[in-house]
Design a protein around this motif. Structure first.
Motif: not given
Length: 103
Positions: A11-15, A52-54, A70-72, A77-80
């Motif tokens: 959900r966080a990565y959706d936003l 910058m959110l890395e 962590i892996a997920y 992040h990389a996929d987004e």
């Protein structure tokens, strides 16, 4: 990983890409008086701010029980970033159109 373990991160990565990346990119273009950036330039700037959110990908402790999470998070992040740069994030594409239409 089970869906119940990844739900909140998903959900966080959706936003995050459009709430942070596109918002900051739009402000950057506006402040630089660039009202008609190309899609590619807009995507690049969104990805720049999103990257910058890395540090968030390192938020969990490096303990065994967090290894899969962590892996997920790192892969998500990389996929987004890939989705932003290839135009496969529909929210970023909507934000681009809105910026072009309303600056």
């Amino acid at each position: 990983m089970r869906e119940d373990q990844t739900f909140e991160i998903t959900r966080a990565y959706d936003l995050l890409p459009h709430v942070v990346g596109a918002s900051w990119a739009s402000i950057w273009f506006r402040m630089n008086k660039i009202y008609r950036p190309s899609k590619e330039a807009f995507r690049e700037k969104v990805a720049e701010y999103f990257k910058m959110l890395e540090p968030l990908t390192n938020a969990f402790p490096p303990e065994e029980q967090f290894k899969d999470m962590i892996a997920y998070v790192k892969e998500k992040h990389a996929d987004e970033i890939r989705r932003i740069l290839t135009g496969n994030n529909s929210e970023i594409e909507k934000r681009y159109k809105r910026y072009i239409d309303y600056g």
